[in-house]
Design a protein around this motif. Structure first.
Motif, PDB file in Angstrom:
ATOM      1  N   LEU A 187      38.891  42.934  67.556  1.00 11.58           N
ATOM      2  CA  LEU A 187      38.917  41.666  67.075  1.00 11.58           C
ATOM      3  C   LEU A 187      38.277  41.684  65.929  1.00 11.58           C
ATOM      4  CD1 LEU A 187      37.138  39.983  70.115  1.00 11.58           C
ATOM      5  CD2 LEU A 187      39.550  39.550  69.501  1.00 11.58           C
ATOM      6  N   PHE A 188      37.587  42.625  65.393  1.00 16.99           N
ATOM      7  CA  PHE A 188      36.859  42.876  64.105  1.00 16.99           C
ATOM      8  C   PHE A 188      37.815  43.047  62.897  1.00 16.99           C
ATOM      9  CE2 PHE A 188      34.446  45.383  60.999  1.00 16.99           C
ATOM     10  CZ  PHE A 188      33.616  44.414  60.543  1.00 16.99           C
ATOM     11  N   TRP A 189      38.695  43.928  62.989  1.00 15.18           N
ATOM     12  CA  TRP A 189      39.080  44.829  61.864  1.00 15.18           C
ATOM     13  C   TRP A 189      40.162  43.645  61.226  1.00 15.18           C
ATOM     14  CZ3 TRP A 189      36.727  47.686  59.268  1.00 15.18           C
ATOM     15  CH2 TRP A 189      35.872  48.731  59.773  1.00 15.18           C
ATOM     16  N   PRO A 190      41.208  42.815  62.080  1.00 20.57           N
ATOM     17  CA  PRO A 190      41.919  41.953  61.527  1.00 20.57           C
ATOM     18  C   PRO A 190      41.100  40.963  60.583  1.00 20.57           C
ATOM     19  CG  PRO A 190      42.290  42.460  63.792  1.00 20.57           C
ATOM     20  CD  PRO A 190      40.999  43.042  63.634  1.00 20.57           C
ATOM     21  N   GLN A 191      40.037  40.519  60.854  1.00 21.27           N
ATOM     22  CA  GLN A 191      39.264  39.665  60.141  1.00 21.27           C
ATOM     23  C   GLN A 191      39.086  40.242  58.936  1.00 21.27           C
ATOM     24  OE1 GLN A 191      39.330  37.194  61.690  1.00 21.27           O
ATOM     25  NE2 GLN A 191      39.877  38.190  63.479  1.00 21.27           N
ATOM     26  N   ILE A 192      38.745  41.458  58.639  1.00 24.28           N
ATOM     27  CA  ILE A 192      38.756  42.258  57.384  1.00 24.28           C
ATOM     28  C   ILE A 192      39.688  42.436  56.611  1.00 24.28           C
ATOM     29  CG2 ILE A 192      37.696  44.428  56.296  1.00 24.28           C
ATOM     30  CD1 ILE A 192      35.702  42.966  57.751  1.00 24.28           C
ATOM     31  N   VAL A 193      40.958  42.614  57.316  1.00 20.64           N
ATOM     32  CA  VAL A 193      42.181  42.555  56.457  1.00 20.64           C
ATOM     33  C   VAL A 193      42.397  41.168  55.992  1.00 20.64           C
ATOM     34  CG1 VAL A 193      44.774  42.737  57.010  1.00 20.64           C
ATOM     35  CG2 VAL A 193      43.109  44.210  58.113  1.00 20.64           C
ATOM     36  N   ALA A 194      42.035  40.229  56.970  1.00 23.47           N
ATOM     37  CA  ALA A 194      42.001  38.836  56.272  1.00 23.47           C
ATOM     38  C   ALA A 194      41.428  38.460  55.195  1.00 23.47           C
ATOM     39  CB  ALA A 194      41.775  37.856  57.402  1.00 23.47           C
ATOM     40  N   ILE A 195      40.161  38.956  55.058  1.00 27.37           N
ATOM     41  CA  ILE A 195      39.381  38.880  53.973  1.00 27.37           C
ATOM     42  C   ILE A 195      40.007  39.347  52.852  1.00 27.37           C
ATOM     43  CG2 ILE A 195      37.171  39.545  53.022  1.00 27.37           C
ATOM     44  CD1 ILE A 195      36.700  37.264  54.851  1.00 27.37           C
ATOM     45  N   VAL A 196      40.493  40.572  52.726  1.00 24.16           N
ATOM     46  CA  VAL A 196      41.207  41.069  51.753  1.00 24.16           C
ATOM     47  C   VAL A 196      42.421  40.880  50.966  1.00 24.16           C
ATOM     48  CG1 VAL A 196      42.124  43.441  51.125  1.00 24.16           C
ATOM     49  CG2 VAL A 196      40.194  43.689  52.425  1.00 24.16           C
ATOM     50  N   ILE A 197      42.867  40.142  52.120  1.00 30.34           N
ATOM     51  CA  ILE A 197      44.534  39.539  51.805  1.00 30.34           C
ATOM     52  C   ILE A 197      44.453  38.171  51.213  1.00 30.34           C
ATOM     53  CG2 ILE A 197      46.605  38.768  52.427  1.00 30.34           C
ATOM     54  CD1 ILE A 197      46.853  41.150  54.204  1.00 30.34           C
ATOM     55  N   TRP A 198      43.662  37.133  52.049  1.00 30.71           N
ATOM     56  CA  TRP A 198      43.612  35.782  51.943  1.00 30.71           C
ATOM     57  C   TRP A 198      42.744  35.185  50.911  1.00 30.71           C
ATOM     58  CZ3 TRP A 198      48.144  33.760  52.754  1.00 30.71           C
ATOM     59  CH2 TRP A 198      48.978  34.446  53.831  1.00 30.71           C
ATOM     60  N   VAL A 199      41.645  35.751  50.732  1.00 33.15           N
ATOM     61  CA  VAL A 199      40.585  35.249  50.170  1.00 33.15           C
ATOM     62  C   VAL A 199      41.063  35.350  48.555  1.00 33.15           C
ATOM     63  CG1 VAL A 199      38.277  35.620  48.967  1.00 33.15           C
ATOM     64  CG2 VAL A 199      38.566  35.853  51.327  1.00 33.15           C
ATOM     65  N   PRO A 200      41.845  36.463  47.900  1.00 30.26           N
ATOM     66  CA  PRO A 200      41.956  36.253  46.631  1.00 30.26           C
ATOM     67  C   PRO A 200      43.072  35.295  46.477  1.00 30.26           C
ATOM     68  CG  PRO A 200      42.054  38.635  47.394  1.00 30.26           C
ATOM     69  CD  PRO A 200      41.744  37.925  48.525  1.00 30.26           C
ATOM     70  N   VAL A 201      43.973  35.120  47.363  1.00 29.61           N
ATOM     71  CA  VAL A 201      45.136  34.138  47.246  1.00 29.61           C
ATOM     72  C   VAL A 201      44.464  32.672  47.207  1.00 29.61           C
ATOM     73  CG1 VAL A 201      47.225  33.028  48.367  1.00 29.61           C
ATOM     74  CG2 VAL A 201      46.875  35.703  48.339  1.00 29.61           C
ATOM     75  N   ALA A 202      43.368  32.478  48.090  1.00 25.42           N
ATOM     76  CA  ALA A 202      42.811  31.339  48.144  1.00 25.42           C
ATOM     77  C   ALA A 202      41.969  30.739  47.062  1.00 25.42           C
ATOM     78  CB  ALA A 202      41.905  31.147  49.415  1.00 25.42           C
ATOM     79  N   VAL A 203      41.403  31.807  46.337  1.00 25.58           N
ATOM     80  CA  VAL A 203      40.707  31.613  45.064  1.00 25.58           C
ATOM     81  C   VAL A 203      41.546  31.078  44.269  1.00 25.58           C
ATOM     82  CG1 VAL A 203      39.440  32.792  43.181  1.00 25.58           C
ATOM     83  CG2 VAL A 203      38.975  32.976  45.526  1.00 25.58           C
ATOM     84  N   ILE A 204      42.821  31.725  43.957  1.00 23.87           N
ATOM     85  CA  ILE A 204      43.890  31.350  43.095  1.00 23.87           C
ATOM     86  C   ILE A 204      44.120  29.630  43.062  1.00 23.87           C
ATOM     87  CG2 ILE A 204      46.003  31.489  41.843  1.00 23.87           C
ATOM     88  CD1 ILE A 204      45.948  34.348  42.711  1.00 23.87           C
ATOM     89  N   MET A 205      44.314  29.273  44.541  1.00 27.93           N
ATOM     90  CA  MET A 205      44.755  27.942  44.537  1.00 27.93           C
ATOM     91  C   MET A 205      43.613  27.018  45.182  1.00 27.93           C
ATOM     92  SD  MET A 205      47.563  28.585  47.843  1.00 27.93           S
ATOM     93  CE  MET A 205      48.636  29.829  46.885  1.00 27.93           C
ATOM     94  N   TRP A 206      42.422  27.368  45.181  1.00 29.39           N
ATOM     95  CA  TRP A 206      41.318  26.671  45.743  1.00 29.39           C
ATOM     96  C   TRP A 206      41.211  25.013  45.518  1.00 29.39           C
ATOM     97  CZ3 TRP A 206      38.338  28.970  49.419  1.00 29.39           C
ATOM     98  CH2 TRP A 206      37.331  28.297  50.015  1.00 29.39           C
ATOM     99  N   GLN A 207      40.989  24.566  46.686  1.00 24.69           N
ATOM    100  CA  GLN A 207      41.119  23.091  46.422  1.00 24.69           C
ATOM    101  C   GLN A 207      39.633  22.850  47.135  1.00 24.69           C
ATOM    102  OE1 GLN A 207      42.922  20.754  44.889  1.00 24.69           O
ATOM    103  NE2 GLN A 207      44.484  22.491  44.391  1.00 24.69           N
ATOM    104  N   PRO A 208      38.863  21.686  46.581  1.00 20.88           N
ATOM    105  CA  PRO A 208      37.648  21.191  47.141  1.00 20.88           C
ATOM    106  C   PRO A 208      37.785  21.068  48.732  1.00 20.88           C
ATOM    107  CG  PRO A 208      37.936  20.117  45.056  1.00 20.88           C
ATOM    108  CD  PRO A 208      39.164  20.768  45.383  1.00 20.88           C
ATOM    109  N   ALA A 209      36.815  21.524  49.495  1.00 26.37           N
ATOM    110  CA  ALA A 209      37.145  21.224  51.066  1.00 26.37           C
ATOM    111  C   ALA A 209      35.676  20.668  51.399  1.00 26.37           C
ATOM    112  CB  ALA A 209      37.096  22.829  51.436  1.00 26.37           C
ATOM    113  N   ALA A 210      35.934  19.733  52.281  1.00 25.62           N
ATOM    114  CA  ALA A 210      34.825  18.857  52.719  1.00 25.62           C
ATOM    115  C   ALA A 210      34.058  19.768  54.029  1.00 25.62           C
ATOM    116  CB  ALA A 210      35.347  17.641  53.483  1.00 25.62           C
TER     117      ALA A 210
END
Length: 314
Positions: A187-210
Protein backbone atom coordinates in the motif's frame (compact mmCIF):
# COMPACT_ATOMS: atom_id res chain seq x y z
CA UNK A 1 -19.71 -17.65 13.18
CA UNK A 2 -15.91 -17.46 13.14
CA UNK A 3 -15.68 -21.21 12.71
CA UNK A 4 -18.01 -21.03 9.72
CA UNK A 5 -15.85 -18.35 8.07
CA UNK A 6 -12.72 -20.42 8.62
CA UNK A 7 -14.35 -23.41 6.88
CA UNK A 8 -15.02 -21.41 3.71
CA UNK A 9 -12.80 -22.28 0.75
CA UNK A 10 -10.00 -19.94 -0.24
CA UNK A 11 -11.72 -18.95 -3.48
CA UNK A 12 -15.02 -18.20 -1.74
CA UNK A 13 -13.31 -16.07 0.93
CA UNK A 14 -11.47 -14.28 -1.85
CA UNK A 15 -14.77 -13.45 -3.57
CA UNK A 16 -16.17 -12.07 -0.30
CA UNK A 17 -13.11 -9.84 0.17
CA UNK A 18 -13.33 -8.66 -3.44
CA UNK A 19 -17.03 -7.84 -3.07
CA UNK A 20 -16.29 -5.74 0.01
CA UNK A 21 -13.51 -4.03 -1.95
CA UNK A 22 -15.96 -3.07 -4.69
CA UNK A 23 -18.30 -1.49 -2.14
CA UNK A 24 -15.41 0.58 -0.78
CA UNK A 25 -14.16 1.40 -4.27
CA UNK A 26 -17.44 3.06 -5.22
CA UNK A 27 -16.80 5.65 -2.51
CA UNK A 28 -13.50 6.45 -4.26
CA UNK A 29 -15.55 7.25 -7.36
CA UNK A 30 -17.98 9.39 -5.35
CA UNK A 31 -15.16 11.47 -3.85
CA UNK A 32 -13.44 11.86 -7.21
CA UNK A 33 -16.66 12.94 -8.90
CA UNK A 34 -17.37 15.50 -6.17
CA UNK A 35 -14.05 17.28 -6.74
CA UNK A 36 -14.52 20.49 -8.72
CA UNK A 37 -14.25 20.19 -12.52
CA UNK A 38 -11.83 23.13 -12.35
CA UNK A 39 -9.24 20.85 -10.73
CA UNK A 40 -7.26 18.83 -13.36
CA UNK A 41 -7.23 15.04 -13.01
CA UNK A 42 -3.45 15.01 -12.49
CA UNK A 43 -3.85 17.49 -9.64
CA UNK A 44 -6.51 15.31 -8.00
CA UNK A 45 -4.11 12.37 -8.05
CA UNK A 46 -1.30 14.52 -6.64
CA UNK A 47 -3.50 15.87 -3.83
CA UNK A 48 -4.67 12.35 -3.08
CA UNK A 49 -1.10 11.02 -2.95
CA UNK A 50 0.16 13.86 -0.73
CA UNK A 51 -2.58 13.40 1.86
CA UNK A 52 -2.18 9.61 1.81
CA UNK A 53 1.60 9.72 2.26
CA UNK A 54 1.18 12.17 5.15
CA UNK A 55 -0.99 9.58 6.93
CA UNK A 56 1.53 6.82 6.18
CA UNK A 57 4.40 8.89 7.62
CA UNK A 58 2.49 9.36 10.86
CA UNK A 59 1.81 5.60 11.07
CA UNK A 60 5.48 4.79 10.37
CA UNK A 61 6.53 7.04 13.27
CA UNK A 62 4.78 4.59 15.59
CA UNK A 63 5.39 1.21 13.94
CA UNK A 64 8.81 1.78 12.37
CA UNK A 65 10.00 1.15 8.82
CA UNK A 66 10.43 -2.62 8.98
CA UNK A 67 7.03 -3.28 7.43
CA UNK A 68 7.89 -1.34 4.26
CA UNK A 69 11.30 -2.84 3.57
CA UNK A 70 11.46 -4.65 0.26
CA UNK A 71 13.84 -6.42 -2.09
CA UNK A 72 11.49 -5.99 -5.06
CA UNK A 73 11.50 -2.22 -5.70
CA UNK A 74 11.01 -2.53 -9.45
CA UNK A 75 7.88 -4.63 -9.02
CA UNK A 76 6.50 -1.98 -6.66
CA UNK A 77 7.43 0.70 -9.20
CA UNK A 78 5.59 -1.10 -12.00
CA UNK A 79 2.54 -1.71 -9.84
CA UNK A 80 2.51 1.91 -8.69
CA UNK A 81 2.57 3.17 -12.28
CA UNK A 82 -0.26 0.81 -13.24
CA UNK A 83 -2.31 1.58 -10.12
CA UNK A 84 -2.19 5.33 -10.57
CA UNK A 85 -2.49 4.99 -14.33
CA UNK A 86 -5.76 3.17 -13.73
CA UNK A 87 -6.92 5.91 -11.36
CA UNK A 88 -6.04 8.64 -13.85
CA UNK A 89 -8.14 7.13 -16.63
CA UNK A 90 -11.01 6.19 -14.32
CA UNK A 91 -11.13 9.67 -12.74
CA UNK A 92 -11.10 11.18 -16.24
CA UNK A 93 -13.98 8.91 -17.28
CA UNK A 94 -15.96 9.91 -14.18
CA UNK A 95 -15.94 13.50 -15.45
CA UNK A 96 -17.75 12.30 -18.57
CA UNK A 97 -20.16 9.67 -17.24
CA UNK A 98 -22.03 8.48 -14.17
CA UNK A 99 -20.40 6.14 -11.65
CA UNK A 100 -22.59 3.23 -12.76
CA UNK A 101 -21.68 3.73 -16.43
CA UNK A 102 -17.95 3.88 -15.69
CA UNK A 103 -18.08 0.72 -13.59
CA UNK A 104 -20.04 -1.04 -16.32
CA UNK A 105 -17.11 -0.51 -18.69
CA UNK A 106 -14.63 -1.54 -16.00
CA UNK A 107 -16.24 -4.98 -15.97
CA UNK A 108 -14.00 -5.83 -18.94
CA UNK A 109 -11.25 -6.11 -16.30
CA UNK A 110 -12.49 -9.58 -15.38
CA UNK A 111 -11.78 -10.99 -18.83
CA UNK A 112 -8.42 -9.24 -19.00
CA UNK A 113 -7.40 -10.68 -15.64
CA UNK A 114 -8.43 -14.21 -16.63
CA UNK A 115 -6.40 -13.94 -19.83
CA UNK A 116 -3.35 -12.42 -18.15
CA UNK A 117 -3.51 -14.85 -15.21
CA UNK A 118 -3.44 -17.79 -17.59
CA UNK A 119 -0.58 -16.38 -19.68
CA UNK A 120 1.56 -14.83 -16.91
CA UNK A 121 0.74 -16.74 -13.71
CA UNK A 122 0.01 -20.09 -15.31
CA UNK A 123 -3.42 -20.41 -13.69
CA UNK A 124 -5.69 -23.05 -15.15
CA UNK A 125 -8.35 -21.83 -17.56
CA UNK A 126 -11.27 -24.13 -16.85
CA UNK A 127 -14.33 -24.35 -19.08
CA UNK A 128 -16.47 -22.86 -16.30
CA UNK A 129 -14.19 -19.84 -15.92
CA UNK A 130 -14.18 -19.26 -19.66
CA UNK A 131 -17.96 -19.53 -19.99
CA UNK A 132 -18.57 -17.29 -16.96
CA UNK A 133 -16.20 -14.63 -18.25
CA UNK A 134 -17.63 -14.67 -21.77
CA UNK A 135 -21.17 -14.46 -20.40
CA UNK A 136 -20.08 -11.53 -18.27
CA UNK A 137 -18.73 -9.83 -21.38
CA UNK A 138 -22.11 -10.26 -23.05
CA UNK A 139 -23.67 -8.42 -20.12
CA UNK A 140 -21.07 -5.66 -20.42
CA UNK A 141 -21.75 -5.35 -24.15
CA UNK A 142 -25.48 -5.01 -23.48
CA UNK A 143 -24.77 -2.14 -21.08
CA UNK A 144 -22.32 -0.44 -23.43
CA UNK A 145 -24.45 -0.42 -26.60
CA UNK A 146 -26.48 2.72 -25.73
CA UNK A 147 -23.27 4.76 -25.43
CA UNK A 148 -21.75 3.69 -28.74
CA UNK A 149 -22.06 5.85 -31.86
CA UNK A 150 -21.54 3.43 -34.71
CA UNK A 151 -17.94 2.29 -34.47
CA UNK A 152 -16.88 5.44 -32.66
CA UNK A 153 -15.72 5.18 -29.05
CA UNK A 154 -16.40 8.24 -26.86
CA UNK A 155 -13.37 9.61 -25.01
CA UNK A 156 -14.81 8.72 -21.60
CA UNK A 157 -15.48 5.14 -22.70
CA UNK A 158 -11.92 4.74 -24.03
CA UNK A 159 -10.52 6.09 -20.75
CA UNK A 160 -12.58 3.62 -18.72
CA UNK A 161 -11.40 0.68 -20.86
CA UNK A 162 -7.74 1.69 -20.55
CA UNK A 163 -8.25 2.08 -16.81
CA UNK A 164 -9.66 -1.45 -16.70
CA UNK A 165 -6.56 -2.84 -18.39
CA UNK A 166 -4.23 -1.02 -15.98
CA UNK A 167 -6.23 -2.25 -12.98
CA UNK A 168 -6.14 -5.82 -14.27
CA UNK A 169 -2.36 -5.70 -14.70
CA UNK A 170 -1.79 -4.21 -11.23
CA UNK A 171 -3.98 -6.93 -9.73
CA UNK A 172 -1.66 -9.56 -11.17
CA UNK A 173 1.38 -7.70 -9.87
CA UNK A 174 -0.29 -7.71 -6.47
CA UNK A 175 -0.82 -11.46 -6.77
CA UNK A 176 2.92 -11.97 -7.35
CA UNK A 177 4.04 -9.51 -4.67
CA UNK A 178 1.91 -11.13 -1.95
CA UNK A 179 4.35 -14.04 -2.02
CA UNK A 180 7.13 -11.93 -0.46
CA UNK A 181 5.73 -8.54 0.57
CA UNK A 182 3.59 -7.28 3.44
CA UNK A 183 0.22 -5.65 2.81
CA UNK A 184 1.54 -2.40 4.30
CA UNK A 185 4.50 -2.20 1.91
CA UNK A 186 2.21 -2.90 -1.04
CA UNK A 187 0.00 0.00 0.00
CA UNK A 188 2.87 2.35 0.80
CA UNK A 189 5.20 2.21 -2.21
CA UNK A 190 2.63 3.04 -4.91
CA UNK A 191 1.95 6.31 -3.06
CA UNK A 192 5.65 7.22 -3.28
CA UNK A 193 5.55 6.44 -7.00
CA UNK A 194 2.53 8.72 -7.31
CA UNK A 195 4.32 11.55 -5.51
CA UNK A 196 7.29 11.29 -7.88
CA UNK A 197 5.14 11.17 -11.04
CA UNK A 198 2.02 13.23 -10.42
CA UNK A 199 3.20 16.06 -8.14
CA UNK A 200 5.54 17.57 -10.79
CA UNK A 201 2.80 17.27 -13.42
CA UNK A 202 0.24 18.84 -11.09
CA UNK A 203 2.54 21.76 -10.26
CA UNK A 204 2.74 22.67 -13.95
CA UNK A 205 -1.05 22.81 -14.37
CA UNK A 206 -2.03 23.69 -10.78
CA UNK A 207 -5.41 25.31 -10.22
CA UNK A 208 -6.64 26.84 -6.92
CA UNK A 209 -8.36 24.11 -4.89
CA UNK A 210 -11.01 24.67 -2.24
CA UNK A 211 -10.85 22.97 1.15
CA UNK A 212 -13.65 20.68 0.01
CA UNK A 213 -11.53 19.55 -2.96
CA UNK A 214 -8.70 18.60 -0.58
CA UNK A 215 -11.12 16.73 1.68
CA UNK A 216 -12.68 14.83 -1.23
CA UNK A 217 -9.20 13.98 -2.55
CA UNK A 218 -8.19 12.74 0.91
CA UNK A 219 -11.43 10.74 1.07
CA UNK A 220 -10.61 9.15 -2.27
CA UNK A 221 -7.20 8.23 -0.87
CA UNK A 222 -8.66 6.67 2.27
CA UNK A 223 -11.21 4.54 0.45
CA UNK A 224 -8.63 3.57 -2.17
CA UNK A 225 -6.33 2.31 0.60
CA UNK A 226 -9.20 0.37 2.14
CA UNK A 227 -10.16 -1.02 -1.25
CA UNK A 228 -6.65 -2.14 -2.08
CA UNK A 229 -6.18 -3.71 1.35
CA UNK A 230 -9.28 -5.83 0.71
CA UNK A 231 -8.06 -6.72 -2.78
CA UNK A 232 -4.74 -7.84 -1.30
CA UNK A 233 -6.57 -10.03 1.21
CA UNK A 234 -8.53 -11.50 -1.68
CA UNK A 235 -5.54 -12.32 -3.89
CA UNK A 236 -3.71 -13.95 -0.96
CA UNK A 237 -6.34 -16.68 -0.63
CA UNK A 238 -7.88 -17.08 -4.10
CA UNK A 239 -7.07 -17.36 -7.78
CA UNK A 240 -6.97 -13.97 -9.48
CA UNK A 241 -9.13 -15.27 -12.33
CA UNK A 242 -11.82 -16.29 -9.84
CA UNK A 243 -12.05 -13.16 -7.73
CA UNK A 244 -11.92 -10.64 -10.57
CA UNK A 245 -15.48 -11.28 -11.83
CA UNK A 246 -16.67 -10.33 -8.32
CA UNK A 247 -15.96 -6.79 -9.51
CA UNK A 248 -19.37 -7.03 -11.19
CA UNK A 249 -20.91 -6.33 -7.78
CA UNK A 250 -19.70 -2.75 -8.13
CA UNK A 251 -22.72 -2.04 -10.34
CA UNK A 252 -25.50 -2.15 -7.71
CA UNK A 253 -23.28 -0.15 -5.34
CA UNK A 254 -22.66 2.39 -8.11
CA UNK A 255 -26.36 2.75 -8.90
CA UNK A 256 -27.09 3.44 -5.25
CA UNK A 257 -24.35 6.09 -4.98
CA UNK A 258 -25.46 7.78 -8.23
CA UNK A 259 -28.98 8.05 -6.84
CA UNK A 260 -27.96 9.20 -3.35
CA UNK A 261 -25.28 11.75 -4.26
CA UNK A 262 -26.12 12.85 -7.81
CA UNK A 263 -29.83 12.08 -8.25
CA UNK A 264 -29.06 9.98 -11.33
CA UNK A 265 -30.27 6.60 -12.54
CA UNK A 266 -28.78 4.58 -15.41
CA UNK A 267 -30.90 3.60 -18.40
CA UNK A 268 -32.95 0.40 -17.87
CA UNK A 269 -30.70 -1.66 -20.13
CA UNK A 270 -27.97 -1.33 -17.48
CA UNK A 271 -30.06 -3.46 -15.13
CA UNK A 272 -30.62 -6.09 -17.83
CA UNK A 273 -26.90 -6.30 -18.44
CA UNK A 274 -26.29 -6.49 -14.70
CA UNK A 275 -28.57 -9.52 -14.45
CA UNK A 276 -26.43 -11.27 -17.05
CA UNK A 277 -23.16 -10.57 -15.25
CA UNK A 278 -24.60 -11.68 -11.91
CA UNK A 279 -25.46 -14.99 -13.59
CA UNK A 280 -21.90 -15.16 -14.88
CA UNK A 281 -20.50 -14.73 -11.36
CA UNK A 282 -22.84 -17.48 -10.11
CA UNK A 283 -21.30 -19.90 -12.64
CA UNK A 284 -17.80 -19.63 -11.21
CA UNK A 285 -16.25 -22.52 -9.32
CA UNK A 286 -15.48 -21.32 -5.78
CA UNK A 287 -13.80 -24.51 -4.58
CA UNK A 288 -10.12 -24.49 -3.76
CA UNK A 289 -7.94 -21.41 -3.78
CA UNK A 290 -4.35 -20.75 -2.81
CA UNK A 291 -3.05 -21.19 0.67
CA UNK A 292 -2.65 -17.89 2.55
CA UNK A 293 0.95 -16.97 3.32
CA UNK A 294 2.04 -14.79 6.22
CA UNK A 295 5.05 -12.75 5.16
CA UNK A 296 7.40 -10.45 7.04
CA UNK A 297 10.11 -8.43 5.30
CA UNK A 298 13.57 -9.90 5.59
CA UNK A 299 15.99 -8.34 8.04
CA UNK A 300 18.54 -11.13 8.40
CA UNK A 301 19.46 -14.54 6.98
CA UNK A 302 16.90 -16.35 9.11
CA UNK A 303 13.98 -14.19 7.97
CA UNK A 304 15.23 -14.49 4.36
CA UNK A 305 15.06 -18.24 4.70
CA UNK A 306 11.52 -18.00 6.05
CA UNK A 307 10.46 -15.96 3.06
CA UNK A 308 11.92 -18.50 0.64
CA UNK A 309 10.02 -21.23 2.46
CA UNK A 310 6.83 -19.21 2.17
CA UNK A 311 7.39 -18.78 -1.57
CA UNK A 312 7.84 -22.53 -1.94
CA UNK A 313 4.36 -23.09 -0.52
CA UNK A 314 2.66 -20.92 -3.15
Amino acid sequence: MTGTLLRLSGNFRGVLWMTAAMASGVFVDVCAKLVSHDVPTAQILAMRAVTTVAVFVIILMFIGTRSIRTKRPYAHLARGVLWYGSLFFVFFALRQMSIAEVNAYLFIEALLTVMLAVVILGEQLTARKAIATLLGLVGVWVMCVPKMDGFGVPLGVAAALIGAFCFSAQTLYAKVLTRTETNFSMLFWPQIVAIVIWVPVAVIMWQPAALSDWLYSAGAGFFAMLTNYMVLRAVRVADASVISPAAYTALPFSVAMDLIFFDMLPVPVIFFGAAIVVLAVALLDYRGGVEPVSVAPAEDDESDGNRKAAMAKV
